[in-house]
Design a protein around this motif. Structure first.
Motif, PDB file in Angstrom:
ATOM      1  N   TYR A 143       2.425  16.451   8.656  1.00 10.08           N
ATOM      2  CA  TYR A 143       1.895  15.557   9.264  1.00 10.08           C
ATOM      3  C   TYR A 143       1.181  14.728   8.168  1.00 10.08           C
ATOM      4  N   CYS A 144       0.905  13.863   8.307  1.00  5.39           N
ATOM      5  CA  CYS A 144      -0.259  13.180   8.049  1.00  5.39           C
ATOM      6  C   CYS A 144      -1.772  13.469   6.752  1.00  5.39           C
ATOM      7  N   LEU A 145      -1.567  13.178   5.955  1.00  7.87           N
ATOM      8  CA  LEU A 145      -2.987  13.361   5.217  1.00  7.87           C
ATOM      9  C   LEU A 145      -4.151  13.263   5.012  1.00  7.87           C
ATOM     10  N   TYR A 146      -4.340  12.130   5.942  1.00  9.45           N
ATOM     11  CA  TYR A 146      -5.188  11.437   6.200  1.00  9.45           C
ATOM     12  C   TYR A 146      -6.812  11.841   6.443  1.00  9.45           C
ATOM     13  N   LYS A 147      -6.853  12.791   7.027  1.00 12.19           N
ATOM     14  CA  LYS A 147      -7.935  13.518   7.457  1.00 12.19           C
ATOM     15  C   LYS A 147      -8.795  14.516   6.287  1.00 12.19           C
ATOM     16  N   PRO A 171       3.112  12.454  -5.677  1.00 14.25           N
ATOM     17  CA  PRO A 171       1.755  13.087  -5.238  1.00 14.25           C
ATOM     18  C   PRO A 171       2.036  13.875  -2.823  1.00 14.25           C
ATOM     19  N   ILE A 172       2.168  12.901  -2.599  1.00 11.79           N
ATOM     20  CA  ILE A 172       1.581  12.723  -1.066  1.00 11.79           C
ATOM     21  C   ILE A 172       2.692  13.941  -0.731  1.00 11.79           C
ATOM     22  N   GLN A 173       3.728  13.945  -1.251  1.00 10.77           N
ATOM     23  CA  GLN A 173       5.029  14.759  -1.008  1.00 10.77           C
ATOM     24  C   GLN A 173       4.709  16.023  -1.424  1.00 10.77           C
ATOM     25  N   ARG A 187       0.446  -1.280  -0.042  1.00 10.12           N
ATOM     26  CA  ARG A 187      -0.288  -0.131   0.261  1.00 10.12           C
ATOM     27  C   ARG A 187       1.345   1.201   0.191  1.00 10.12           C
ATOM     28  N   VAL A 188       0.142   2.551  -0.517  1.00 11.24           N
ATOM     29  CA  VAL A 188       0.716   3.857  -0.718  1.00 11.24           C
ATOM     30  C   VAL A 188       1.489   3.770   0.781  1.00 11.24           C
ATOM     31  N   HIS A 189       0.619   3.553   1.856  1.00 15.28           N
ATOM     32  CA  HIS A 189       0.504   3.906   3.457  1.00 15.28           C
ATOM     33  C   HIS A 189       1.054   3.391   4.137  1.00 15.28           C
ATOM     34  N   ASP A 190       1.908   1.886   3.233  1.00 16.78           N
ATOM     35  CA  ASP A 190       2.913   1.311   3.920  1.00 16.78           C
ATOM     36  C   ASP A 190       5.110   1.914   3.487  1.00 16.78           C
ATOM     37  N   THR A 191       4.968   2.633   3.090  1.00 17.95           N
ATOM     38  CA  THR A 191       5.665   2.744   2.550  1.00 17.95           C
ATOM     39  C   THR A 191       6.044   4.540   2.669  1.00 17.95           C
ATOM     40  N   CYS A 192       4.578   4.589   2.860  1.00 19.21           N
ATOM     41  CA  CYS A 192       4.637   6.639   3.281  1.00 19.21           C
ATOM     42  C   CYS A 192       5.518   7.406   4.039  1.00 19.21           C
ATOM     43  N   TYR A 193       6.521   8.084   3.650  1.00 28.45           N
ATOM     44  CA  TYR A 193       7.153   9.163   4.572  1.00 28.45           C
ATOM     45  C   TYR A 193       6.533   9.575   5.574  1.00 28.45           C
ATOM     46  N   ARG A 194       5.202   9.756   5.496  1.00 27.16           N
ATOM     47  CA  ARG A 194       4.129  10.739   6.738  1.00 27.16           C
ATOM     48  C   ARG A 194       3.959   9.575   8.034  1.00 27.16           C
ATOM     49  N   ARG A 195       3.795   8.484   6.461  1.00 28.46           N
ATOM     50  CA  ARG A 195       3.599   7.134   7.913  1.00 28.46           C
ATOM     51  C   ARG A 195       4.169   7.490   9.512  1.00 28.46           C
ATOM     52  N   PRO A 196       4.881   7.891   9.924  1.00 27.38           N
ATOM     53  CA  PRO A 196       5.323   8.081  11.471  1.00 27.38           C
ATOM     54  C   PRO A 196       4.286   9.342  12.326  1.00 27.38           C
ATOM     55  N   ASN A 197       3.862   9.802  11.857  1.00 31.69           N
ATOM     56  CA  ASN A 197       2.717  10.509  11.999  1.00 31.69           C
ATOM     57  C   ASN A 197       1.499  10.775  11.715  1.00 31.69           C
ATOM     58  N   TYR A 198       1.339   9.274  11.711  1.00 33.83           N
ATOM     59  CA  TYR A 198      -0.307   8.301  11.163  1.00 33.83           C
ATOM     60  C   TYR A 198      -0.143   8.115  12.485  1.00 33.83           C
ATOM     61  N   ASP A 199       0.965   7.752  12.506  1.00 34.75           N
ATOM     62  CA  ASP A 199       1.490   6.482  13.856  1.00 34.75           C
ATOM     63  C   ASP A 199       1.516   7.106  14.712  1.00 34.75           C
ATOM     64  N   GLY A 222      -8.708  13.002   3.422  1.00 35.68           N
ATOM     65  CA  GLY A 222      -8.878  12.289   2.246  1.00 35.68           C
ATOM     66  C   GLY A 222      -8.413  11.141   1.615  1.00 35.68           C
ATOM     67  N   CYS A 223      -6.920  10.950   2.549  1.00 32.57           N
ATOM     68  CA  CYS A 223      -5.714  10.215   2.251  1.00 32.57           C
ATOM     69  C   CYS A 223      -6.424   8.726   2.021  1.00 32.57           C
ATOM     70  N   ARG A 224      -6.189   8.030   0.554  1.00 31.07           N
ATOM     71  CA  ARG A 224      -6.422   6.852   0.803  1.00 31.07           C
ATOM     72  C   ARG A 224      -5.597   5.947   0.480  1.00 31.07           C
ATOM     73  N   GLY A 225      -3.983   6.305   1.068  1.00 37.91           N
ATOM     74  CA  GLY A 225      -3.087   5.855   0.764  1.00 37.91           C
ATOM     75  C   GLY A 225      -3.011   3.817   1.594  1.00 37.91           C
ATOM     76  N   PRO A 226      -3.434   3.846   2.460  1.00 36.55           N
ATOM     77  CA  PRO A 226      -4.132   3.155   3.476  1.00 36.55           C
ATOM     78  C   PRO A 226      -5.115   2.119   2.863  1.00 36.55           C
ATOM     79  N   VAL A 227      -5.193   1.846   1.324  1.00 37.02           N
ATOM     80  CA  VAL A 227      -6.124   1.223   0.494  1.00 37.02           C
ATOM     81  C   VAL A 227      -5.970   1.665  -0.250  1.00 37.02           C
TER      82      VAL A 227
HETATM   83  S1  SF4 Z   1      -3.005   8.101   5.494  1.00 34.05           S
HETATM   84 FE1  SF4 Z   1      -1.627   8.893   3.650  1.00 34.05          FE
HETATM   85  S2  SF4 Z   1      -0.285  10.533   3.875  1.00 34.05           S
HETATM   86 FE2  SF4 Z   1      -1.616   9.451   5.912  1.00 34.05          FE
HETATM   87  S3  SF4 Z   1       0.377   7.868   6.365  1.00 34.05           S
HETATM   88 FE3  SF4 Z   1      -0.709   6.919   5.711  1.00 34.05          FE
HETATM   89  S4  SF4 Z   1      -0.848   7.128   2.885  1.00 34.05           S
HETATM   90 FE4  SF4 Z   1       0.414   8.464   3.733  1.00 34.05          FE
END
Ligand code: SF4
Ligand code: SF4
Length: 362
Positions: free
Chosen positions: A256-260, A284-286, A227-239, A262-267
């Motif tokens: 910080y993480c873009l999840y809120k 794009p996420i960068q 998943r994009v989420h698994d290798t995303c450099y923002r992941r430590p912020n998500y965690d 609408g980031c679809r990186g986790p799926v």
């Molecule tokens: S939710 Fe998106 S921005 Fe946040 S860590 Fe996952 S992929 Fe990266």
């Protein structure tokens, strides 16, 4: 027999060192070990460049743009050196009858040897009249050209899954090419896809004489296995539960993480965070934009893009593309939402504890 890749590179003045650089890059792109560079070199020295027919149907041509604008010198040069592009409506010099002859000659002279690349979806409504090239519908020409192809690559999300044409209400009843042809199709989705993936697929076919390993949606596992989420450099912020709340806020500036948002990186399964674009400069996420899941089936119908949806069915954090399958493409992330909420609660309680400690000390 046509020139080999090495012969054609020599004619263009490339050195042996540059040829070996290409072989190393091709081996790496194809996910082969360093010890396979010799095998790649041997194949590139001996085997004729594979003839390629590149058809365009319902699409915006952005996938071709991604392919030819690949600024990585090896990918940009090598791709066009590795293949012999015999027919492509957008990239070839001939036009009209000359172009049609080039297509029919390639099919007649290379039965079972040419690679078919398709960009765009195929409309099926009213006999396929909504996409015609040289008097033939996409439906007709795809069946004809696919019949004797050695391998078929669906380049981009439209060819792989139907793309924007197949989004509701799908007025032309557009479909993915795998719904039309009765052979295996290598899906390379993305809007647009990453050029290096094409290098990998072509190298696999040329060097190993086989298709790369594919996931349950026909995508090369090497590039779509995580998943994009698994290798995303923002992941430590998500965690850590650190999220951007709105575009351009202070948290966005902190990366910080873009999840809120609408980031679809986790799926979403793609190599954006690893391969990146523009010589590996960014993705794009960068750039501060949430992933919209462009390499997943039906992503255009998963709106709104900039809100995180509360209705994703739960999914295991360790799920793979194979186990998740297509269900993930149409859903969002209860698991992720729960994680975000829990992390935020945890973070708040840590902050409260620190405040309490501070008050005790003062
Ligand atoms: S939710 Fe998106 S921005 Fe946040 S860590 Fe996952 S992929 Fe990266
Ligand atoms: S980050 Fe997501 S939306 Fe953007 S290109 Fe990669 S898979 Fe597509």
């Amino acid at each position: 027999m046509g020139d080999s890749i090495w012969q054609s590179m020599q004619q263009k003045g490339y050195s042996r060192r540059e040829f070996m650089q290409l072989c190393s890059a091709a081996a790496a792109a194809a996910g082969l070990s360093k010890s396979a560079v010799g095998q790649v070199a041997s194949a590139f020295e001996k085997k004729a460049k594979p003839p390629v027919v590149w058809l365009h149907y319902q699409e915006c041509t952005g996938c071709s743009e991604s392919f030819i604008r690949a600024s990585h010198p090896v990918v940009a040069d090598a791709l066009l050196d590795v293949i012999s592009l015999n027919y492509s409506e957008t990239l070839m010099a001939p036009s009209g009858f000359q172009a049609e002859k080039s297509l029919s000659d390639t099919i007649a002279n290379n039965k079972g040897k040419y690679i078919l690349v398709v960009e765009g979806a195929v409309p099926t409504k009213d006999g396929g009249v909504y996409c015609m090239v040289a008097g033939k519908s996409a439906l007709q020409s795809l069946k004809t050209v696919a019949k004797d192809a050695a391998a078929i690559i669906a380049w981009g999300s439209c060819a792989s899954f139907g793309g924007v044409q197949a989004a509701k209400p799908n007025p032309t009843e557009a479909v993915a090419i795998s719904k039309i042809v009765d052979k295996p199709v290598i899906n390379v989705p993305g809007c647009p896809p990453i050029a290096d993936v094409m290098m990998s697929v072509v190298t696999h076919i040329l060097v190993l004489g086989q298709l790369p390993a594919l996931d349950s949606q026909g995508r090369p596992k090497e590039f779509y296995g995580r998943r994009v989420h698994d290798t995303c450099y923002r992941r430590p912020n998500y965690d850590a539960g650190l999220f951007v709340e709105s575009f351009d806020d202070e948290n966005a500036r902190k990366g910080y993480c873009l999840y809120k948002l609408g980031c679809r990186g986790p799926v979403t399964y793609n190599a954006c965070s690893v391969t990146r674009w523009n010589e590996g400069t960014s993705n794009p996420i960068q750039s501060g934009h949430p992933c919209i899941g462009c390499s997943e089936d039906g992503f255009w119908d998963n709106e709104p893009f900039y809100q995180h949806l509360a209705s994703f069915p739960g999914f295991g954090i360790e799920s793979t593309a194979d186990t998740l399958g297509t269900a993930v493409g149409v859903a969002t992330v209860a698991g992720v939402a729960a994680h975000a909420v829990l992390t935020t609660i945890r973070k708040r309680s840590v902050i409260a504890e620190v405040h309490a400690e501070d008050h005790k000390e003062s």
